[in-house]
Structures are given as structure tokens and as C-alpha cells.
Design a protein around this motif. Structure first.
Motif, mmCIF file in Angstrom:
data_model
loop_
_atom_site.group_PDB
_atom_site.id
_atom_site.type_symbol
_atom_site.label_atom_id
_atom_site.label_comp_id
_atom_site.label_asym_id
_atom_site.label_seq_id
_atom_site.Cartn_x
_atom_site.Cartn_y
_atom_site.Cartn_z
ATOM 1 N N LEU A 1 3.702 6.159 -5.373
ATOM 2 C CA LEU A 1 3.756 6.369 -6.820
ATOM 3 C C LEU A 1 2.535 7.108 -7.381
ATOM 4 O O LEU A 1 2.546 7.522 -8.538
ATOM 5 C CB LEU A 1 3.893 5.017 -7.531
ATOM 6 N N THR A 2 1.505 7.289 -6.571
ATOM 7 C CA THR A 2 0.279 7.917 -7.089
ATOM 8 C C THR A 2 -0.090 9.205 -6.364
ATOM 9 O O THR A 2 -1.190 9.731 -6.550
ATOM 10 C CB THR A 2 -0.907 6.935 -6.977
ATOM 11 N N SER A 3 0.814 9.682 -5.523
ATOM 12 C CA SER A 3 0.516 10.921 -4.795
ATOM 13 C C SER A 3 1.796 11.715 -4.579
ATOM 14 O O SER A 3 2.895 11.246 -4.885
ATOM 15 C CB SER A 3 -0.133 10.606 -3.446
ATOM 16 N N ASP A 4 1.632 12.916 -4.029
ATOM 17 C CA ASP A 4 2.782 13.771 -3.716
ATOM 18 C C ASP A 4 3.127 13.722 -2.232
ATOM 19 O O ASP A 4 3.814 14.609 -1.718
ATOM 20 C CB ASP A 4 2.474 15.225 -4.122
ATOM 21 N N CYS A 5 2.642 12.722 -1.548
ATOM 22 C CA CYS A 5 2.895 12.597 -0.107
ATOM 23 C C CYS A 5 4.389 12.451 0.178
ATOM 24 O O CYS A 5 5.106 11.770 -0.562
ATOM 25 C CB CYS A 5 2.163 11.391 0.463
ATOM 26 N N LYS A 6 4.822 13.082 1.257
ATOM 27 C CA LYS A 6 6.196 12.921 1.709
ATOM 28 C C LYS A 6 6.354 11.537 2.348
ATOM 29 O O LYS A 6 5.374 10.904 2.729
ATOM 30 C CB LYS A 6 6.553 14.013 2.710
ATOM 31 N N ILE A 7 7.606 11.136 2.492
ATOM 32 C CA ILE A 7 7.873 9.794 3.007
ATOM 33 C C ILE A 7 7.262 9.606 4.394
ATOM 34 O O ILE A 7 6.648 8.574 4.680
ATOM 35 C CB ILE A 7 9.388 9.501 3.072
ATOM 36 N N ASN A 8 7.409 10.595 5.268
ATOM 37 C CA ASN A 8 6.855 10.465 6.619
ATOM 38 C C ASN A 8 5.327 10.388 6.588
ATOM 39 O O ASN A 8 4.702 9.718 7.407
ATOM 40 C CB ASN A 8 7.318 11.608 7.509
ATOM 41 N N GLU A 9 4.709 11.053 5.615
ATOM 42 C CA GLU A 9 3.249 11.008 5.470
ATOM 43 C C GLU A 9 2.797 9.627 4.989
ATOM 44 O O GLU A 9 1.792 9.080 5.466
ATOM 45 C CB GLU A 9 2.776 12.082 4.493
ATOM 46 N N SER B 1 11.224 2.891 6.348
ATOM 47 C CA SER B 1 12.160 2.876 5.215
ATOM 48 C C SER B 1 12.971 1.586 5.175
ATOM 49 O O SER B 1 13.245 1.036 4.106
ATOM 50 C CB SER B 1 13.106 4.080 5.303
ATOM 51 N N LYS B 2 13.322 1.089 6.359
ATOM 52 C CA LYS B 2 14.086 -0.158 6.446
ATOM 53 C C LYS B 2 13.253 -1.327 5.909
ATOM 54 O O LYS B 2 13.762 -2.164 5.151
ATOM 55 C CB LYS B 2 14.477 -0.398 7.906
ATOM 56 N N LEU B 3 11.978 -1.368 6.289
ATOM 57 C CA LEU B 3 11.100 -2.430 5.796
ATOM 58 C C LEU B 3 10.873 -2.308 4.292
ATOM 59 O O LEU B 3 10.866 -3.306 3.567
ATOM 60 C CB LEU B 3 9.751 -2.374 6.526
ATOM 61 N N PHE B 4 10.688 -1.086 3.820
ATOM 62 C CA PHE B 4 10.456 -0.854 2.393
ATOM 63 C C PHE B 4 11.653 -1.347 1.578
ATOM 64 O O PHE B 4 11.486 -2.006 0.543
ATOM 65 C CB PHE B 4 10.218 0.642 2.143
ATOM 66 N N SER C 1 12.441 6.932 -1.076
ATOM 67 C CA SER C 1 12.755 8.096 -1.913
ATOM 68 C C SER C 1 13.483 7.692 -3.191
ATOM 69 O O SER C 1 13.132 8.147 -4.289
ATOM 70 C CB SER C 1 13.594 9.103 -1.118
ATOM 71 N N LYS C 2 14.475 6.805 -3.058
ATOM 72 C CA LYS C 2 15.221 6.362 -4.237
ATOM 73 C C LYS C 2 14.337 5.528 -5.156
ATOM 74 O O LYS C 2 14.421 5.630 -6.380
ATOM 75 C CB LYS C 2 16.449 5.549 -3.812
ATOM 76 N N TYR C 3 13.499 4.708 -4.558
ATOM 77 C CA TYR C 3 12.598 3.882 -5.353
ATOM 78 C C TYR C 3 11.656 4.759 -6.182
ATOM 79 O O TYR C 3 11.453 4.516 -7.373
ATOM 80 C CB TYR C 3 11.791 2.974 -4.431
ATOM 81 N N LYS C 4 11.097 5.783 -5.551
ATOM 82 C CA LYS C 4 10.165 6.669 -6.260
ATOM 83 C C LYS C 4 10.886 7.407 -7.391
ATOM 84 O O LYS C 4 10.366 7.512 -8.516
ATOM 85 C CB LYS C 4 9.540 7.665 -5.293
ATOM 86 N N ASN C 5 12.073 7.944 -7.114
ATOM 87 C CA ASN C 5 12.839 8.667 -8.137
ATOM 88 C C ASN C 5 13.150 7.773 -9.331
ATOM 89 O O ASN C 5 13.037 8.198 -10.487
ATOM 90 C CB ASN C 5 14.142 9.205 -7.537
ATOM 91 N N ARG C 6 13.544 6.538 -9.049
ATOM 92 C CA ARG C 6 13.870 5.618 -10.135
ATOM 93 C C ARG C 6 12.643 5.285 -10.964
ATOM 94 O O ARG C 6 12.689 5.259 -12.198
ATOM 95 C CB ARG C 6 14.510 4.339 -9.570
ATOM 96 N N MET C 7 11.537 5.023 -10.307
ATOM 97 C CA MET C 7 10.311 4.674 -11.014
ATOM 98 C C MET C 7 9.803 5.843 -11.850
ATOM 99 O O MET C 7 9.332 5.662 -12.983
ATOM 100 C CB MET C 7 9.238 4.229 -10.018
ATOM 101 N N LYS D 1 0.833 -1.202 0.000
ATOM 102 C CA LYS D 1 0.000 0.000 0.000
ATOM 103 C C LYS D 1 0.863 1.246 0.000
ATOM 104 O O LYS D 1 0.552 2.244 -0.680
ATOM 105 C CB LYS D 1 -0.921 0.004 1.224
ATOM 106 N N ALA D 2 1.967 1.201 0.722
ATOM 107 C CA ALA D 2 2.888 2.341 0.757
ATOM 108 C C ALA D 2 3.460 2.617 -0.626
ATOM 109 O O ALA D 2 3.576 3.775 -1.055
ATOM 110 C CB ALA D 2 4.017 2.063 1.743
ATOM 111 N N LYS D 3 3.794 1.559 -1.350
ATOM 112 C CA LYS D 3 4.309 1.727 -2.715
ATOM 113 C C LYS D 3 3.260 2.399 -3.602
ATOM 114 O O LYS D 3 3.575 3.308 -4.384
ATOM 115 C CB LYS D 3 4.691 0.363 -3.296
ATOM 116 N N GLU D 4 2.024 1.961 -3.450
ATOM 117 C CA GLU D 4 0.940 2.545 -4.243
ATOM 118 C C GLU D 4 0.780 4.036 -3.953
ATOM 119 O O GLU D 4 0.682 4.854 -4.878
ATOM 120 C CB GLU D 4 -0.362 1.808 -3.931
ATOM 121 N N ILE D 5 0.760 4.405 -2.674
ATOM 122 C CA ILE D 5 0.627 5.825 -2.294
ATOM 123 C C ILE D 5 1.822 6.617 -2.791
ATOM 124 O O ILE D 5 1.692 7.738 -3.295
ATOM 125 C CB ILE D 5 0.499 5.958 -0.762
#
Length: 542
Positions: free
Chosen positions: A497-505, A519-522, A531-537, A491-495
Motif C-alpha cells: 500500500l505504500t510503494s509501487d512494487c510488483k507482487i513478486n517484488e 498470494s495464498k497466504l495473503f 492485487s485485488k486487495y491493493k486495487n480495492r484499498m 509487512k507485505a500489506k504495508e509495502i
């Protein structure tokens, strides 16, 4: 290291040379011991395998009938670690080169020079002592690390017993514990209030220390069993026992031994509640509540006993003595009508039961009668719905006689409690018609941003938390903790990639208050921090 001798094995097909080497070894001092001499490599290998001997140094001839020295070294090193010296004539130089490659520590050329022999043994002795020193140091470091880990684990166990509503994301530490089954024990000193008035504070503290020492001594002597112990409220303790296999009987025997020791060496008696086996430590909080409930049985059955689920199952056979036997008969009729699903008759028999209770002269008998009703009815629900019922309702009925001041009030409260139990049965019957797994999973998906606990999930399908964890893993192939974590991260991955939410949000939206932990779990799931995952995608989509 001074007290430890170096064990030597000698192999040579020439008896005279074999005896000569043994004398040379023993002449080097008391720190050397020859534990075996053999005339062939085959004899040496077979004997060591049969006797399971260990040694530090092998001195062997190279050429021998049946099995040469190099083959012997190679075979022994498959199972043992040792130093080796090979002995050979000048014409065996190629064998010596091979010996060094095969792991021989050194070699000697025939005829053996006494000075060279002693020089080689001194060097090997130094190497062996160095190795022993490193092994001892490693063992000490490992022991200290295990002690630190044990203290941390015990602290975590203690914390979970004092906290309620722990989100499942905070239970990841349970994976550090060994796999297998567990039982939990609750040790409580009997007659605490009256006993505390018998001793002054100094003596009380001394006896508390004595009780704890008895527990620690028994736990220490439980060879091969991993245990954790921590203090509970007042004079009580919790013990978690790990089992490689079936361990309920083992825990009951342990509890009996502990109970007898405390009675023999202190002025106290104790009661011990023992849980059923369970596999996941994430249900500890619920099991704690069950054991606290078991301990309430002291009111009915007396102190100095071991309480477990079997007490509920055998309640009918172990019924406390009540002067008016009609009480027991009325309870039998209530249970029979419950089993026959005759709801109207349940209320008729309940009225009859309460009428008989009202005729009792002793408050103690009234209390016993109501509590016996609670035990028998709860036992019925456990049997009816396969051990899935929660034990909170036993505590509720146990408290009724303390909360009410008149028989009229008590009758009303018993009616309400019975009504609640019947509604629970109807809900459970209805839920069986649906897919329990899908209901649980849907509830999890709809509450990812909330505090998710195993008792909360289990309550959606009216299952006992311990049973629910086993049922969930059997049906889905993964633990509840792993499922919740996976769904949250997906669900975090979905949010992300589909929103402008900050990582803490994003972290908060899927139930993680600690952004670093999120972040460790992600990263564990997707190989990169969010953050790196989102930038790469985002870059890949351009």
C-alpha cells in the motif's frame, strides 16, 4: 458381502407374534440372524445400551406398554444407524405416518402376510448390501488417501533431515500432522565398517532388508501409536513417534524392544538415540543434530545401548573407567569452580586437568578423558541455563582428539573450547537481564526478507531450538511459525500500500520466493489476493 449376515432385533409385547416374526426372518435364509427379541421398547433400549450391541434391522410393534415403537426408534437413532420396520393394526394409521417421518424404513399391517414380509426383507437386504458396499468403498478410498498422505509426510520428514537452513515459511506442511507430542529416534547399526567387510554385497543387502523388516513389524504391532519411518545414511533409520500424552518412557521401551529384536534375529547390534518430547515438528532438524551427538557416546559407553538426555544428566554417576582417578577429581573441581563462578580458578583447575591428561599412557584414555570433560561441562551448562544450551559443542569436543596430533595441540584446543563455553555462559547471563521474547521478535522483524530458521532465532537468545519453540508459544500464545507468517504478511500489506512494487517484488521482500504461495497466504489473512486487495484499498481512498 456374502459372508456378512444382517443382524435383526425384534420387539413386540405379544410372545406369539414375536416368535412368529423370528421364524419368518430365519426362513429368509442364512444371511439373516436374529440377535435379540424383547417384549417391550424399554427392555430393548436398556439392554442394547448396556451391552453396546449394534444391529442392522429393527422390527418393532408400534403400541407397547412403557415405551412405544416410535420412541424406541427415536432413542436408538441417537447413537446407532439402522433400518427399521414398524408393525401396526389398521387403527394405527396416524402412528404409521409419524413412523415414516421419524425415519422408519417401512411398515407392516397386522396380520402379517408372509409374501409381503419376505418382499420387504428382500428390498431392505438389497439396501443394506448397497450401504455396505458404499461404506467399504469409502473405507478403501479413505485408506488409500491416508496412505498417500503418509507417504507424502514421510517424504517431507526425510527431506528436512537432509537439508539445512530451511526457512520457516517452508514448514507449513507440519500443520498437517496430528496435534500432540512427539519423540524422534535414531537407529544406527554398530561397528558398521567392520561388519560391512564380513559380508558380500548380496548378503549385506539381505541383512539390511531383514533389519528394516524387523523395524516395520514392530511399528505395525504398535497399536494405537502413529509412527513414521525413513532411511538415514548407510545402515540407519529415523523413526518419528506421535503420542497423545506423555510418551518418552513409551519410546524408550519401544527402543529397547527393537534393539533386542535386531540382536536376536540378525548378526548385528544397534544403538538407538531417543529424543525428549517436543510439540513442534519445525524443530526436527535441531533434534536430529542432538540425536547424532547422542550417538557419539558409543565411543565412551560402548555399543548396543540406548542414548538419551538422561545419559548427560547422569554422566557423573555413569563415568567410564579411567585408570588415573585423578582425572575425574580434576573434572569435579572444574565443575565446582564453574558453579561458584570463580573464573580464575576454572583456568587453574583446567591446567591441572590437562597436566594429568598428559601423563596418561593410552591414547584411548586421553580420548575418554577429554570427552568426559566435554560431557560434564555441557551437562553443567544444560543445568545452569535450564536446558537451553545447544548440543553442537559436545560434537566439537568429541572431535578434538581426532583433529590434533600432539598433546600440545590438544591442550590448546581444549583451552579454546573452554574459553568459548565460558563466553557463552557470560552472554547467556547478560541476555537473561533483557527481554528474550522482544529480542527474538525484533530479530525476526529485521530479517523478514532473509532465510529465517528456528535455530537462527533461538541462537539470538541462546536457547535450544526445541525449548525456544515451547517458550515462545507459552509467552506469546502463538507458534514461531504463525508469528513469522503473520509479521511477514503484515509487512507485505504495508509495502503493497505504500510503494509501487510488483507482487513478486513484495513477495521477495518479505521472504517468499514462491509468489503463488505468498498470494495464498495473503488471501488467508485478508480475504483477497494481493492485487485485488491493493486495487480495492486504492479505490476506497479516492
Amino acid at each position: 458381502m456374502v459372508d456378512k449376515v444382517i443382524k435383526v432385533v425384534i420387539v413386540d409385547d405379544e410372545p406369539r407374534l414375536r416368535r412368529g416374526i423370528e421364524r419368518l426372518v430365519l426362513s429368509c435364509g442364512d444371511s439373516w440372524e436374529v440377535i435379540g427379541t424383547y417384549m417391550s421398547g424399554k427392555e430393548c433400549l436398556e439392554t442394547i445400551k448396556q451391552t453396546d450391541q449394534s444391529f442392522d434391522l429393527l422390527i418393532t410393534d408400534v403400541k407397547m406398554p412403557e415405551m412405544d415403537g416410535l420412541t424406541l426408534i427415536k432413542e436408538l437413532k441417537k447413537e446407532l444407524s439402522f433400518y427399521s420396520i414398524v408393525i401396526s393394526g389398521f387403527d394405527d394409521f396416524q402412528f404409521l405416518q409419524t413412523a415414516i417421518r421419524e425415519g422408519a424404513s417401512d411398515y407392516l399391517i397386522k396380520p402379517i402376510d408372509r409374501y409381503d414380509f419376505k418382499k420387504q426383507l428382500d428390498r431392505i437386504q438389497e439396501e443394506i448390501h448397497t450401504q455396505w458396499g458404499k461404506a467399504k468403498q469409502y473405507a478403501e478410498i479413505k485408506w488409500k488417501a491416508s496412505q498417500l498422505s503418509y507417504v507424502q509426510q514421510t517424504q517431507k520428514l526425510s527431506e528436512i533431515m537432509w537439508q539445512n537452513e530451511i526457512d520457516i515459511s517452508h514448514m507449513d506442511w507440519t500443520k498437517e500432522f496430528p496435534q500432540g507430542t512427539y519423540t524422534l529416534m535414531y537407529v544406527s547399526i554398530d561397528h558398521l565398517l567392520s561388519k560391512s567387510k564380513t559380508f558380500d554385497q548380496k548378503d549385506w543387502n539381505a541383512w539390511f532388508y531383514a533389519v528394516e523388516n524387523i523395524i516395520d513389524e514392530i511399528l505395525t504391532n504398535s497399536a494405537g501409536t502413529k509412527t513414521w519411518k525413513w532411511k538415514g545414511r548407510e545402515l540407519s533409520f529415523w523413526i518419528l513417534v506421535h503420542h497423545e500424552s506423555d510418551g518418552v518412557n513409551e519410546s524408550v521401551l519401544f527402543a529397547k524392544h527393537l534393539k533386542d529384536k535386531i540382536k536376536a534375529f540378525t548378526p548385528f547390534t544397534c544403538s538407538i538415540a531417543v529424543s525428549e518430547q517436543f510439540n513442534e515438528l519445525s524443530v526436527l532438524s535441531s533434534i536430529k543434530d542432538e540425536l547424532v551427538t547422542y550417538m557419539q557416546f558409543r565411543l565412551l559407553y560402548g555399543s548396543g545401548r540406548i542414548f538419551s538426555k538422561s545419559l548427560l544428566e547422569n554422566a557423573k554417576e555413569d563415568t567410564p573407567s579411567i585408570e588415573i582417578t585423578a582425572i575425574g577429581n580434576e573434572i569435579d573441581r572444574i565443575i565446582f569452580t564453574l558453579e561458584s563462578n570463580h573464573k580464575n580458578k576454572v583456568w587453574k583447575n583446567m591446567n591441572s586437568f590437562l597436566s594429568n591428561v598428559e601423563k596418561l599412557d593410552s591414547p584411548a584414555d586421553i580420548k575418554k578423558a577429554v570427552q568426559l570433560l566435554g560431557i560434564r561441562m555441557t551437562n553443567f551448562f544444560i543445568t545452569k541455563i535450564g536446558g537451553k544450551h545447544e548440543f553442537d559443542h559436545i560434537q566439537e569436543v568429541f572431535d578434538l582428539t581426532n583433529k590434533t596430533s600432539t598433546i600440545s595441540e590438544l591442550k590448546i584446543e581444549v583451552y579454546e573450547w573452554t574459553k568459548k563455553m565460558l563466553e557463552l555462559l557470560e552472554k547467556q547471563t547478560a541476555i537473561r537481564q533483557l527481554d528474550s521474547m522482544e529480542i527474538a521478535k525484533e530479530w525476526i522483524r529485521n530479517h523478514l526478507n532473509e532465510n529465517i530458521t528456528i535455530p537462527k532465532i533461538a541462537s539470538q537468545v541462546y536457547m535450544n531450538p526445541t525449548y525456544f519453540c515451547e517458550y515462545f508459544k507459552t509467552q506469546s500464545g502463538e507458534t514461531v511459525l504463525d508469528y513469522v507468517t503473520r509479521v511477514r504478511i503484515e509487512k507485505a500489506k504495508e509495502i503493497l500500500l505504500t510503494s509501487d512494487c510488483k507482487i513478486n517484488e513484495v513477495s521477495v521482500k518479505v521472504g517468499y520466493s514462491d509468489t503463488k504461495y505468498f498470494s495464498k497466504l495473503f488471501k488467508k489473512f485478508y480475504g483477497e489476493v494481493p492485487s485485488k486487495y491493493k486495487n480495492r484499498m486504492m479505490h476506497d481512498q479516492i
